[in-house]
Design a protein around this motif. Structure first.
Motif, mmCIF file in Angstrom:
data_model
loop_
_atom_site.group_PDB
_atom_site.id
_atom_site.type_symbol
_atom_site.label_atom_id
_atom_site.label_comp_id
_atom_site.label_asym_id
_atom_site.label_seq_id
_atom_site.Cartn_x
_atom_site.Cartn_y
_atom_site.Cartn_z
ATOM 1 N N PHE A 21 -9.202 -11.584 2.296
ATOM 2 C CA PHE A 21 -9.239 -10.127 2.268
ATOM 3 C C PHE A 21 -8.078 -9.514 3.046
ATOM 4 N N ALA A 22 -7.401 -10.326 3.858
ATOM 5 C CA ALA A 22 -6.218 -9.839 4.572
ATOM 6 C C ALA A 22 -5.075 -9.538 3.610
ATOM 7 N N THR A 23 -5.189 -10.020 2.369
ATOM 8 C CA THR A 23 -4.135 -9.768 1.383
ATOM 9 C C THR A 23 -4.264 -8.385 0.733
ATOM 10 N N ILE A 24 -5.401 -7.717 0.948
ATOM 11 C CA ILE A 24 -5.590 -6.386 0.370
ATOM 12 C C ILE A 24 -4.964 -5.343 1.290
ATOM 13 N N ASP A 25 -4.126 -4.507 0.729
ATOM 14 C CA ASP A 25 -3.459 -3.457 1.507
ATOM 15 C C ASP A 25 -4.358 -2.213 1.519
ATOM 16 N N TYR A 26 -5.396 -2.275 2.355
ATOM 17 C CA TYR A 26 -6.400 -1.219 2.363
ATOM 18 C C TYR A 26 -5.793 0.152 2.661
ATOM 19 N N GLU A 27 -4.926 0.203 3.658
ATOM 20 C CA GLU A 27 -4.383 1.496 4.089
ATOM 21 C C GLU A 27 -3.583 2.160 2.977
ATOM 22 N N ASN A 28 -2.744 1.391 2.304
ATOM 23 C CA ASN A 28 -1.933 1.933 1.217
ATOM 24 C C ASN A 28 -2.803 2.357 0.036
ATOM 25 N N LEU A 29 -3.800 1.534 -0.295
ATOM 26 C CA LEU A 29 -4.667 1.862 -1.422
ATOM 27 C C LEU A 29 -5.550 3.062 -1.118
ATOM 28 N N LEU A 30 -6.009 3.189 0.111
ATOM 29 C CA LEU A 30 -6.806 4.364 0.473
ATOM 30 C C LEU A 30 -6.010 5.651 0.234
ATOM 31 N N ALA A 31 -4.726 5.588 0.506
ATOM 32 C CA ALA A 31 -3.883 6.769 0.341
ATOM 33 C C ALA A 31 -3.537 7.031 -1.114
ATOM 34 N N ASN A 32 -3.362 5.970 -1.900
ATOM 35 C CA ASN A 32 -2.772 6.146 -3.226
ATOM 36 C C ASN A 32 -3.684 5.834 -4.412
ATOM 37 N N ASP A 33 -4.597 4.882 -4.246
ATOM 38 C CA ASP A 33 -5.479 4.525 -5.369
ATOM 39 C C ASP A 33 -6.726 3.840 -4.822
ATOM 40 N N PRO A 34 -7.620 4.599 -4.165
ATOM 41 C CA PRO A 34 -8.739 3.982 -3.449
ATOM 42 C C PRO A 34 -9.673 3.153 -4.327
ATOM 43 N N ILE A 35 -9.818 3.541 -5.587
ATOM 44 C CA ILE A 35 -10.745 2.820 -6.459
ATOM 45 C C ILE A 35 -10.280 1.377 -6.678
ATOM 46 N N HIS A 93 -24.453 -0.058 3.329
ATOM 47 C CA HIS A 93 -23.263 -0.887 3.522
ATOM 48 C C HIS A 93 -22.064 -0.042 3.919
ATOM 49 N N GLY A 94 -21.082 -0.693 4.504
ATOM 50 C CA GLY A 94 -19.841 -0.038 4.863
ATOM 51 C C GLY A 94 -18.856 -0.025 3.707
ATOM 52 N N GLY A 95 -17.672 0.552 3.969
ATOM 53 C CA GLY A 95 -16.631 0.606 2.954
ATOM 54 C C GLY A 95 -15.980 1.963 2.826
ATOM 55 N N ALA A 96 -15.849 2.682 3.952
ATOM 56 C CA ALA A 96 -15.083 3.938 3.987
ATOM 57 C C ALA A 96 -15.602 4.985 3.010
ATOM 58 N N PHE A 97 -16.891 4.914 2.648
ATOM 59 C CA PHE A 97 -17.525 5.789 1.659
ATOM 60 C C PHE A 97 -17.017 5.521 0.251
ATOM 61 N N ILE A 98 -16.142 4.539 0.060
ATOM 62 C CA ILE A 98 -15.396 4.382 -1.188
ATOM 63 C C ILE A 98 -15.660 3.049 -1.879
ATOM 64 N N TYR A 99 -15.861 1.999 -1.121
ATOM 65 C CA TYR A 99 -16.048 0.672 -1.702
ATOM 66 C C TYR A 99 -17.166 -0.048 -0.966
ATOM 67 N N ALA A 221 -8.775 6.124 8.551
ATOM 68 C CA ALA A 221 -9.901 7.021 8.828
ATOM 69 C C ALA A 221 -9.658 8.409 8.246
ATOM 70 N N ALA A 222 -8.423 8.873 8.350
ATOM 71 C CA ALA A 222 -8.099 10.195 7.812
ATOM 72 C C ALA A 222 -8.305 10.232 6.306
ATOM 73 N N TRP A 223 -7.844 9.191 5.601
ATOM 74 C CA TRP A 223 -8.021 9.157 4.151
ATOM 75 C C TRP A 223 -9.490 9.007 3.774
ATOM 76 N N MET A 224 -10.215 8.240 4.547
ATOM 77 C CA MET A 224 -11.643 8.051 4.298
ATOM 78 C C MET A 224 -12.369 9.397 4.265
ATOM 79 N N TRP A 225 -12.137 10.204 5.301
ATOM 80 C CA TRP A 225 -12.793 11.504 5.373
ATOM 81 C C TRP A 225 -12.292 12.453 4.286
ATOM 82 N N LYS A 226 -11.010 12.374 3.946
ATOM 83 C CA LYS A 226 -10.473 13.232 2.882
ATOM 84 C C LYS A 226 -11.153 12.946 1.552
ATOM 85 N N HIS A 227 -11.351 11.677 1.240
ATOM 86 C CA HIS A 227 -11.999 11.322 -0.024
ATOM 87 C C HIS A 227 -13.477 11.681 -0.008
ATOM 88 N N TYR A 228 -14.097 11.592 1.147
ATOM 89 C CA TYR A 228 -15.541 11.833 1.260
ATOM 90 C C TYR A 228 -15.869 13.327 1.241
#
Length: 327
Positions: A21-35, A93-99, A221-228
């Motif tokens: 899971f370290a290979t997933i660029d969570y921060e970049n995807l949260l900003a650009n394509d969270p799904i 479950h966790g997942g930034a409200f998104i996943y 965290a900022a992107w998480m709240w923006k999407h939520y």
């Protein structure tokens, strides 16, 4: 991040670094394509061998109707076989409200249900950004009402409901706890919150000092709240942001766990203080040398915390029974 790494438990950091899971660029995807995070995680989970369900445990997926009747809410239940009238843990479950999915917690809940004699009910709530607040909370409250009305049918004690969650799931659990207190339909006995995001303002000392921490950054965290919250970000409605609530009285006792190297740490502590000021009993634990979501990684620190959780739940259930006039 480099200055933070030296304080992380070395075996935990090794486990994080070696995780696929370290290979997933969570921060970049949260900003650009969270799904896309969901797809990336699904690919990795499908590559793993499914965990066998222990013979002494019953695991089922059930669907319950939403309050508006427009969709079904899936809940995944974990119950020790042959047991009745069990305390029930309603979990998010966790997942930034998104996943995230309930199945991602199988590795934990298979054992926890048996070690604690809990009936665990994990909610597959609707996710942002397609379904922003209050969708997840509404699904969760519907699941809570279903549990109060039908929990006995699946071996649970409707008068012994604990609510819990990790990360964004803990936020939803806290929101539902306030909502349930106000609606006075169902009594929640205890709230169990793991490393919870509690404020959209991102203004605490730990958020600044640990802004670039692994597993949870200030940017994420900022992107998480923006999407939520979306168009409600500047003025969140009631129940959306737990630390912004005005009334903390008459809430159930709480167990709150924070991580020493998590930027969300101070939010959890502030929430604990709000509860204490309202004369709510709180057990606040800070896990040293741990980062956000550390318990998902196989290492001695996580194993030690798992055993601590078993003890915590045993203590929680014992206290509930001591307060129960039926006993």
């Amino acid at each position: 991040m480099e200055s933070i790494k030296k304080y992380i438990d070395p075996l935990l950091w090794q486990a994080i670094s070696n995780s696929p899971f370290a290979t997933i660029d969570y921060e970049n995807l949260l900003a650009n394509d969270p799904i896309k995070i969901r797809d990336a995680e699904r690919t990795l989970y499908l590559a793993e061998r499914p965990l066998p369900v222990p013979s002494e445990l019953q695991v089922q997926n059930r669907e319950i109707p939403s309050a508006d009747g427009l969709h079904q809410i899936r809940v995944r239940t974990y119950s020790p076989k042959g047991k009745q009238n069990l305390p029930m843990l309603l979990y998010f479950h966790g997942g930034a409200f998104i996943y995230g999915t309930p199945e991602q917690y199988d590795f934990m809940f298979f054992q926890l249900a048996m070690d604690t004699n809990l009936l665990i009910v994990s909610v597959d709530y609707r996710l942002a950004p397609e379904n922003p607040f209050p969708a997840g909370m509404d699904d969760g409250y519907t699941a809570l009402k279903w549990l109060a009305n039908h929990g006995a049918e699946i071996g649970g004690d409707k008068d012994n409901i604990i609510i819990g969650g990790s990360s964004a799931g803990a936020t939803i659990a806290a929101s539902i706890t306030h909502l349930a207190r106000d609606r006075k339909e169902i009594v929640i006995q205890h709230q169990y919150l793991l490393y919870p995001p509690m404020s959209h303002s991102l203004a605490t000392s730990s958020m600044v000092e640990l802004a670039h921490a692994p597993m949870q950054s200030k940017i994420a965290a900022a992107w998480m709240w923006k999407h939520y919250l979306q168009d409600q970000l500047s003025d969140p409605p009631q129940y959306a942001v737990p630390l912004s609530e005005s009334d903390f009285t008459d809430l159930p006792d709480a167990t709150i766990v924070v991580c020493a190297l998590d930027p969300l740490k101070d939010e959890g502590k502030l929430y604990a203080n709000k509860l204490k000021e309202a004369h709510v009993e709180v057990n606040l634990l800070e896990i040293q040398r741990a980062v956000h979501a550390f318990d998902f990684f196989d290492c001695p620190l996580s194993e030690q915390f798992y055993q601590q959780q078993v003890t915590l739940f045993q203590h929680i259930v014992k206290k509930i029974h001591e307060k129960d006039p039926r006993d």
